[in-house]
Motif scaffolding. Sequence first.
Motif, PDB file in Angstrom:
ATOM      1  N   ASP A 151       0.822  -1.208   0.000  1.00 32.65           N
ATOM      2  CA  ASP A 151       0.000   0.000   0.000  1.00 32.65           C
ATOM      3  C   ASP A 151       0.852   1.253   0.000  1.00 32.65           C
ATOM      4  OD1 ASP A 151      -2.193  -1.653   0.055  1.00 32.65           O
ATOM      5  OD2 ASP A 151      -2.407  -1.587   2.255  1.00 32.65           O
ATOM      6  N   ASP A 152       2.131   1.139   0.435  1.00 30.01           N
ATOM      7  CA  ASP A 152       3.023   2.298   0.462  1.00 30.01           C
ATOM      8  C   ASP A 152       3.543   2.568  -0.941  1.00 30.01           C
ATOM      9  OD1 ASP A 152       2.579   2.278   3.149  1.00 30.01           O
ATOM     10  OD2 ASP A 152       4.458   1.226   3.633  1.00 30.01           O
ATOM     11  N   GLU A 153       2.982   3.556  -1.604  1.00 29.29           N
ATOM     12  CA  GLU A 153       3.394   3.883  -2.966  1.00 29.29           C
ATOM     13  C   GLU A 153       4.702   4.668  -2.914  1.00 29.29           C
ATOM     14  OE1 GLU A 153       0.302   5.885  -4.969  1.00 29.29           O
ATOM     15  OE2 GLU A 153      -1.073   4.175  -4.971  1.00 29.29           O
ATOM     16  N   ALA A 154       5.660   4.192  -3.693  1.00 23.69           N
ATOM     17  CA  ALA A 154       6.960   4.862  -3.722  1.00 23.69           C
ATOM     18  C   ALA A 154       7.045   5.891  -4.831  1.00 23.69           C
ATOM     19  CB  ALA A 154       8.073   3.838  -3.882  1.00 23.69           C
ATOM     20  N   ILE A 155       6.294   5.694  -5.896  1.00 19.35           N
ATOM     21  CA  ILE A 155       6.365   6.610  -7.036  1.00 19.35           C
ATOM     22  C   ILE A 155       4.951   6.939  -7.503  1.00 19.35           C
ATOM     23  CG2 ILE A 155       8.605   5.791  -7.825  1.00 19.35           C
ATOM     24  CD1 ILE A 155       7.144   4.105  -9.913  1.00 19.35           C
ATOM     25  N   LEU A 156       4.856   8.029  -8.235  1.00 21.95           N
ATOM     26  CA  LEU A 156       3.613   8.448  -8.868  1.00 21.95           C
ATOM     27  C   LEU A 156       3.936   8.809 -10.315  1.00 21.95           C
ATOM     28  CD1 LEU A 156       0.599   9.104  -8.601  1.00 21.95           C
ATOM     29  CD2 LEU A 156       1.238  11.425  -7.932  1.00 21.95           C
ATOM     30  N   VAL A 157       3.425   8.032 -11.248  1.00 19.52           N
ATOM     31  CA  VAL A 157       3.725   8.206 -12.665  1.00 19.52           C
ATOM     32  C   VAL A 157       2.562   8.917 -13.327  1.00 19.52           C
ATOM     33  CG1 VAL A 157       4.430   7.062 -14.795  1.00 19.52           C
ATOM     34  CG2 VAL A 157       5.001   6.034 -12.592  1.00 19.52           C
ATOM     35  N   SER A 158       2.863   9.923 -14.124  1.00 16.29           N
ATOM     36  CA  SER A 158       1.832  10.688 -14.812  1.00 16.29           C
ATOM     37  C   SER A 158       2.292  11.036 -16.216  1.00 16.29           C
ATOM     38  CB  SER A 158       1.505  11.968 -14.033  1.00 16.29           C
ATOM     39  OG  SER A 158       2.668  12.777 -13.913  1.00 16.29           O
ATOM     40  N   ALA A 159       1.319  11.262 -17.076  1.00 17.34           N
ATOM     41  CA  ALA A 159       1.589  11.657 -18.463  1.00 17.34           C
ATOM     42  C   ALA A 159       1.192  13.108 -18.630  1.00 17.34           C
ATOM     43  CB  ALA A 159       0.817  10.778 -19.434  1.00 17.34           C
ATOM     44  N   VAL A 160       2.102  13.931 -19.102  1.00  9.25           N
ATOM     45  CA  VAL A 160       1.881  15.363 -19.275  1.00  9.25           C
ATOM     46  C   VAL A 160       1.892  15.670 -20.760  1.00  9.25           C
ATOM     47  CG1 VAL A 160       2.727  17.671 -18.754  1.00  9.25           C
ATOM     48  CG2 VAL A 160       2.999  15.824 -17.074  1.00  9.25           C
ATOM     49  N   ARG A 161       0.862  16.319 -21.235  1.00 14.28           N
ATOM     50  CA  ARG A 161       0.768  16.713 -22.639  1.00 14.28           C
ATOM     51  C   ARG A 161       0.781  18.236 -22.725  1.00 14.28           C
ATOM     52  NH1 ARG A 161      -0.906  14.225 -27.259  1.00 14.28           N
ATOM     53  NH2 ARG A 161      -1.586  12.392 -26.073  1.00 14.28           N
ATOM     54  N   ARG A 162       1.818  18.764 -23.305  1.00 13.13           N
ATOM     55  CA  ARG A 162       1.927  20.197 -23.483  1.00 13.13           C
ATOM     56  C   ARG A 162       1.369  20.606 -24.840  1.00 13.13           C
ATOM     57  NH1 ARG A 162       8.215  20.850 -21.395  1.00 13.13           N
ATOM     58  NH2 ARG A 162       7.872  19.959 -19.296  1.00 13.13           N
ATOM     59  N   GLU A 163       1.077  21.875 -24.973  1.00 14.43           N
ATOM     60  CA  GLU A 163       0.517  22.369 -26.227  1.00 14.43           C
ATOM     61  C   GLU A 163       1.561  22.300 -27.341  1.00 14.43           C
ATOM     62  OE1 GLU A 163      -0.937  26.262 -25.652  1.00 14.43           O
ATOM     63  OE2 GLU A 163      -2.497  25.677 -24.192  1.00 14.43           O
ATOM     64  N   GLY A 164       1.164  21.686 -28.435  1.00 15.04           N
ATOM     65  CA  GLY A 164       2.049  21.579 -29.587  1.00 15.04           C
ATOM     66  C   GLY A 164       3.148  20.567 -29.438  1.00 15.04           C
ATOM     67  N   SER A 165       3.051  19.689 -28.444  1.00 15.92           N
ATOM     68  CA  SER A 165       4.085  18.679 -28.236  1.00 15.92           C
ATOM     69  C   SER A 165       3.436  17.331 -27.956  1.00 15.92           C
ATOM     70  CB  SER A 165       5.010  19.067 -27.078  1.00 15.92           C
ATOM     71  OG  SER A 165       4.283  19.136 -25.871  1.00 15.92           O
ATOM     72  N   GLU A 166       4.244  16.298 -28.012  1.00 15.41           N
ATOM     73  CA  GLU A 166       3.741  14.955 -27.779  1.00 15.41           C
ATOM     74  C   GLU A 166       3.634  14.686 -26.284  1.00 15.41           C
ATOM     75  OE1 GLU A 166       6.479  12.438 -29.756  1.00 15.41           O
ATOM     76  OE2 GLU A 166       5.836  13.022 -31.782  1.00 15.41           O
ATOM     77  N   GLU A 167       3.032  13.551 -25.968  1.00 13.72           N
ATOM     78  CA  GLU A 167       2.839  13.165 -24.578  1.00 13.72           C
ATOM     79  C   GLU A 167       4.181  12.887 -23.916  1.00 13.72           C
ATOM     80  OE1 GLU A 167      -0.638  10.607 -22.392  1.00 13.72           O
ATOM     81  OE2 GLU A 167       0.414   9.716 -24.080  1.00 13.72           O
ATOM     82  N   HIS A 168       4.346  13.423 -22.722  1.00 14.15           N
ATOM     83  CA  HIS A 168       5.606  13.314 -21.983  1.00 14.15           C
ATOM     84  C   HIS A 168       5.328  12.653 -20.644  1.00 14.15           C
ATOM     85  CE1 HIS A 168       9.747  14.458 -20.966  1.00 14.15           C
ATOM     86  NE2 HIS A 168       9.296  14.742 -19.750  1.00 14.15           N
ATOM     87  N   TYR A 169       6.124  11.653 -20.302  1.00  6.61           N
ATOM     88  CA  TYR A 169       5.927  10.898 -19.066  1.00  6.61           C
ATOM     89  C   TYR A 169       6.951  11.330 -18.033  1.00  6.61           C
ATOM     90  CZ  TYR A 169       3.122   7.858 -22.051  1.00  6.61           C
ATOM     91  OH  TYR A 169       2.184   7.379 -22.917  1.00  6.61           O
ATOM     92  N   GLN A 170       6.485  11.482 -16.787  1.00  5.92           N
ATOM     93  CA  GLN A 170       7.378  11.844 -15.708  1.00  5.92           C
ATOM     94  C   GLN A 170       6.965  11.113 -14.429  1.00  5.92           C
ATOM     95  OE1 GLN A 170       7.099  16.076 -15.332  1.00  5.92           O
ATOM     96  NE2 GLN A 170       5.120  16.036 -14.286  1.00  5.92           N
ATOM     97  N   THR A 171       7.964  10.813 -13.603  1.00  2.60           N
ATOM     98  CA  THR A 171       7.763  10.039 -12.382  1.00  2.60           C
ATOM     99  C   THR A 171       8.131  10.893 -11.175  1.00  2.60           C
ATOM    100  OG1 THR A 171       8.323   8.013 -13.571  1.00  2.60           O
ATOM    101  CG2 THR A 171       8.362   7.916 -11.185  1.00  2.60           C
ATOM    102  N   MET A 172       7.245  10.911 -10.175  1.00  6.28           N
ATOM    103  CA  MET A 172       7.493  11.639  -8.931  1.00  6.28           C
ATOM    104  C   MET A 172       7.847  10.630  -7.836  1.00  6.28           C
ATOM    105  SD  MET A 172       4.952  14.111  -6.776  1.00  6.28           S
ATOM    106  CE  MET A 172       4.805  15.250  -8.170  1.00  6.28           C
ATOM    107  N   PHE A 173       9.057  10.751  -7.291  1.00  8.16           N
ATOM    108  CA  PHE A 173       9.494   9.877  -6.202  1.00  8.16           C
ATOM    109  C   PHE A 173       8.998  10.447  -4.884  1.00  8.16           C
ATOM    110  CE2 PHE A 173      12.987   8.480  -3.274  1.00  8.16           C
ATOM    111  CZ  PHE A 173      12.587   7.152  -3.220  1.00  8.16           C
TER     112      PHE A 173
END
Length: 556
Positions: free
Chosen positions: A80-102
């Motif tokens: 249950d203890d999540e170590a990371i949070l992964v999200s997909a960020v889409r900026r205007e005029g660019s492709e989908e970008h993935y980033q991980t929060m520790f």
Amino acid sequence: MRFGKEFASQMVPEWQEAYMDYNYLKTVLKDILRVRQRNSATASASSTLRSGGSLRRNDSLYRAFSGLTTRQRNSPRKKDDEAILVSAVRREGSEEHYQTMFLMPSDEGGELELVFFRKLDDEFNKVVKFYRKMVEEVKEEADELTKQMNVLIALQIKVEKPAMKTVEPEVVRPSTRPERRFMDTIQEVEISREIEIQKEGRGNEARENSHKNDNKGVEGSRPPSLEILDHVKININPESPISTLRGILMSSSADLSFSKEELRKSQELMTQAFVEFYHRLRLLKSYCYMNQLAFSKIMKKYDKITLRYASKAYLEMVDKSYLGSCDEVTRLMERVEACFTMHFMNGNRRKGMNTLRPKTKRERHRITFFLGFLSGCSLALIVTIIVLIQTRNIIKSEGRLRYMDNIFPLYSLFGFIILHMLMFSGNIYYWRRYRVNYPFIFGLKEGTHLGYREVFLLSAALSVLSLGAVISNLEMDMERNANNFKTIPELVPLGLVILLLLIVLCPLNIIYRSTRYFLIQISFRCLFAPLYKVTLPDFFLADQLTSQTSENGKTS
């Protein structure tokens, strides 16, 4: 073999920079492990110094023996203890970008874990971007290949039925037209793909997309009109000097007629284009699979070192991304297989797949045996020649000049041929070592091209024949009986040349016939280069021969 070495061996050399940097991420994980081990060792040492009483030590020993301390120390965090949070960020005029929060940067080694996930995100975004780019390129190539296939079908109808000017869809039944068969085959593959998607239960959205693709395929299944040939010019390289002169003299002809020879050549070119395109699809599919496997391996190593459950969340993101969810390459491979089997192999799928996916050539032990045997014989013959020269004092004999001027230069031809074959064998070895697709570059047929062992074997066999002929000349008396052997010494190298020509021109399927005929063809094109369009194999052989000629002139 460890995964790191296997991953490096499976890389496409041209795409090496686009692969995941597995070794660097593995190095960061080793640094994290080293920091954790150092901190745990320091903590255990300080706790030992603080504990002074024997009762505490006995209690510690009892707990260690009972296993309580071990389970407490090595027990991983709860799921249950999540170590990371992964999200997909889409900026205007660019492709989908993935980033991980520790989420645990304050833990021991947290700074290195931040560096690890930052680099991991950069590598994943790089891989996804490159894969998306390559998929778009192969889709464009597939559209261009479809247009060329339509032209080939129209050309086939024009050649087989020259009286036909147009094709009326309401008169000709779709099942009897070859161009209709082409699109029907693709449509059947799409329908079967839709059934598989329904069985997998991907949902109504996937089924709607599949129906749209099917309808698009049906709309695009209209047969090409023969008027398309009015805008097509078939460029066929001349195969003989006569055809070259005919093309020069008749180049001003305005009659757009097509012959069966042009149809045959066009089919050969299309077959080669299909094989090349399918090979690229296989490389792209391997690129996707190997990178997915690399991310899975590195995340499992991370879980093992840090005792966290971060791989599940990250790999779910990988599966949902374009890298894991896009099936365009698989669909294109199915379409290519169906089309190639139907139109170029008369529906024989096994034969078509053997052409599209040539089997790896097996290394035979007898080749290795004969290679070692003939190489040893060559060395023994060289030693024999040296002993004969020393024992008979040939260097100081009166007939040495006549022998060296008339007989010995005749064997320089064989020496240069053997040298050429040895150098070419070395080239093949390094091409294979660095994964250079030399059969495709030189236009060799898959499965019949020679490896460096086979070329080395041929050079060793030729050296044995040449050295044996040299010894036969040395056995003749050069002083007292030279008058009785005025003709025979000159016939020995001539007989060896005749033997080699007979082997090269032998029509039987022995001693690598396809390679011998390919060498004859390239040599002929080098001799009549002004009358042909010179290709890479012609350049390569001509450069090799020119280099040997210049070196021979310098030494002489």
